[in-house]
Scaffold this motif. Structure first.
Motif, PDB file in Angstrom:
ATOM      1  N   ARG A  81      50.615  34.771  32.593  1.00 35.73           N
ATOM      2  CA  ARG A  81      51.547  35.652  33.304  1.00 35.73           C
ATOM      3  C   ARG A  81      51.843  36.892  32.463  1.00 35.73           C
ATOM      4  N   ILE A  82      52.134  36.673  31.191  1.00 37.18           N
ATOM      5  CA  ILE A  82      52.411  37.809  30.310  1.00 37.18           C
ATOM      6  C   ILE A  82      51.163  38.651  30.109  1.00 37.18           C
ATOM      7  N   ASP A  83      50.005  38.010  29.962  1.00 30.84           N
ATOM      8  CA  ASP A  83      48.757  38.752  29.790  1.00 30.84           C
ATOM      9  C   ASP A  83      48.496  39.678  30.975  1.00 30.84           C
ATOM     10  N   ASP A  84      48.851  39.226  32.184  1.00 33.04           N
ATOM     11  CA  ASP A  84      48.663  40.077  33.363  1.00 33.04           C
ATOM     12  C   ASP A  84      49.520  41.341  33.276  1.00 33.04           C
ATOM     13  N   TYR A  85      50.748  41.196  32.791  1.00 29.67           N
ATOM     14  CA  TYR A  85      51.614  42.365  32.645  1.00 29.67           C
ATOM     15  C   TYR A  85      51.155  43.263  31.487  1.00 29.67           C
ATOM     16  N   ARG A 115      49.521  37.655  43.608  1.00 28.96           N
ATOM     17  CA  ARG A 115      50.492  37.661  42.518  1.00 28.96           C
ATOM     18  C   ARG A 115      49.950  38.395  41.306  1.00 28.96           C
ATOM     19  N   GLN A 116      48.678  38.175  40.981  1.00 30.99           N
ATOM     20  CA  GLN A 116      48.088  38.891  39.859  1.00 30.99           C
ATOM     21  C   GLN A 116      48.074  40.392  40.116  1.00 30.99           C
ATOM     22  N   LEU A 117      47.740  40.777  41.335  1.00 31.56           N
ATOM     23  CA  LEU A 117      47.714  42.190  41.688  1.00 31.56           C
ATOM     24  C   LEU A 117      49.099  42.806  41.517  1.00 31.56           C
ATOM     25  N   ALA A 118      50.129  42.079  41.926  1.00 34.65           N
ATOM     26  CA  ALA A 118      51.501  42.573  41.759  1.00 34.65           C
ATOM     27  C   ALA A 118      51.827  42.771  40.280  1.00 34.65           C
ATOM     28  N   LYS A 152      37.866  47.759  46.776  1.00 40.90           N
ATOM     29  CA  LYS A 152      36.842  46.997  46.067  1.00 40.90           C
ATOM     30  C   LYS A 152      37.305  46.599  44.671  1.00 40.90           C
ATOM     31  N   GLN A 153      38.105  47.467  44.062  1.00 41.75           N
ATOM     32  CA  GLN A 153      38.577  47.210  42.703  1.00 41.75           C
ATOM     33  C   GLN A 153      39.393  45.925  42.618  1.00 41.75           C
ATOM     34  N   TRP A 154      40.211  45.663  43.662  1.00 42.32           N
ATOM     35  CA  TRP A 154      41.105  44.516  43.628  1.00 42.32           C
ATOM     36  C   TRP A 154      40.587  43.335  44.439  1.00 42.32           C
ATOM     37  N   ALA A 155      39.879  43.609  45.531  1.00 43.94           N
ATOM     38  CA  ALA A 155      39.447  42.525  46.421  1.00 43.94           C
ATOM     39  C   ALA A 155      38.117  41.958  45.948  1.00 43.94           C
ATOM     40  N   ASP A 156      38.148  41.298  44.800  1.00 40.36           N
ATOM     41  CA  ASP A 156      36.927  40.765  44.191  1.00 40.36           C
ATOM     42  C   ASP A 156      36.787  39.262  44.388  1.00 40.36           C
TER      43      ASP A 156
END
Length: 397
Positions: free
Chosen positions: A77-81, A222-225, A212-216
């Protein structure tokens, strides 16, 4: 304070903690989280693991205010931020492995990043706030599960604290907006996939490139957010029109198969039940206890019963009626915490001594064990004397 979420909801529990200005930890456990929320008839890719999965959250309080929220044991979770803030830590594996000795591993990770000057106090506070909001979003969505609040000293050091009522009001409003996006969007854990028809659409090329960048097929809502440092509702509203038009698809990452195990009452003479998926551990326990007059005798009502399958153990426990349970924390299908929490909800097994066999001895493990109702710890590898001392402690005569 403890009980089931079908008797009292999370909002009421938080209000009681706030009004009482309580300090301590709230543990919530729930099975099949989000897996059962898939809309009927939805065309989704599902990964059936065939495994009972239990989700848990820990909320930490100081004088009725929230200090931090943790979901599970992962640091992702922190790594995503950190990705949003363009932070590359370069921390050594040894530093990460030592996390969790005194505080939750995720909380120590955040403080380590702050102390090593990878992030500023402002970024650390922002990440903490985002994690609290997404945790409350999940918790206020729960309709079933088990909770226990344990009064204790607050985790330290403290970055800051947040008032509960405004957070609950804010997240409740988000949930109301979130529910309006059903059935197209129903879980933060849904994966984004770009549909083939998008290439024949009238969308600008720049928009298609961004999608395309996000819809992989690997990135969840949640990760996208987190990557965008936005709340889940804001992100969901942005992609909602593309999902409606069929340009984006949302698929389920997993569906959890929960299994209900009911315990019935009964009464038998003293026995010791050992639950561990490693046969050698069960054999070690049997061998050590045989020397003290406890003998494994197969299926003829043995005084020591070694079982490697936790589901089998639960199905037989009412028949076996052990007076002491030795249980490995990391057994498959159900872990030791879940087994203990389930037994503690039974009037028959509420006070049965339960000793956890574990190689883990970190802060989060001790907190979860205490909240689940574990009687004692036995750290692997252990010797015969350590085992016998605990057995004698809980079984006299």
């Amino acid at each position: 304070m403890q009980g089931n979420l079908n008797e009292i909801d999370i909002r009421s529990i938080l209000q009681l903690i706030e009004l009482g200005q309580r300090t301590g930890q709230l543990l919530i456990e729930a099975p099949s989280f989000y897996g059962s929320n898939r809309a009927e008839g939805e065309d989704a890719e599902v990964n059936y693991s065939g495994k009972y999965q239990q989700h848990y959250w820990l909320v930490f309080f100081l004088n009725g205010r929230i200090i931090y929220c943790q979901a599970g044991d992962s640091l992702s979770r922190i790594d995503d931020y950190l990705r949003h803030h363009r932070v590359d830590t370069g921390l050594e594996q040894q530093q990460l492995a030592s996390l969790g000795e005194h505080n939750p591993s995720e909380y120590e990770y955040l403080w380590l990043l702050l102390e090593e000057n990878f992030i500023s106090p402002k970024i650390a506070e922002n990440i903490g706030y985002r994690l609290i909001c997404e945790t409350l979003f999940d918790l206020l969505s729960l309709r079933e599960g088990y909770f226990i609040f344990c009064q204790d000293t607050a985790i330290a050091p403290q970055l800051t604290s947040w008032e509960i009522s405004p957070l609950v009001t804010q997240i409740t409003q988000q949930l109301q907006g979130w529910n309006q996006l059903s059935p197209y969007i129903h879980s933060p854990e849904q994966l984004l996939v770009l549909a083939d028809r998008v290439h024949n659409s009238s969308l600008p090329q720049a928009t298609i490139t961004k999608l395309k960048q996000w819809a992989d097929g690997k990135t969840t809502l949640r990760q996208l957010a987190r990557y965008l440092n936005r709340d889940i509702l804001t992100v969901a509203k942005v992609i909602y029109p593309y999902v409606q038009q069929g340009w984006l698809k949302l698929t389920s990452a997993q569906t959890n198969n929960s299994q209900n195990n009911q315990l019935v009452q009964g009464q038998k003479k003293a026995k010791i039940l050992c639950i561990d998926d490693t046969k050698s551990i069960c054999q070690t326990v049997e061998s050590a206890l045989q020397a003290q007059g406890y003998e494994a005798m197969g299926c003829t009502l043995p005084e020591i019963i070694a079982l490697t399958n936790p589901l089998e153990a639960l199905s037989l426990i009412s028949q076996l009626q052990p007076n002491l349970v030795l249980c490995d924390i990391t057994t498959p299908q159900l872990n030791g915490y879940e087994i203990c929490a389930m037994l503690r909800q039974s009037q028959v097994f509420r006070y049965i001594p339960m000793i956890m066999l574990t190689s883990k001895d970190k802060f989060i493990d001790r907190v979860r064990a205490r909240m689940a109702g574990v009687s004692d710890y036995l750290i692997k590898p252990f010797n015969n004397d350590e085992l016998l001392m605990l057995v004698k402690k809980y079984i006299r005569g």
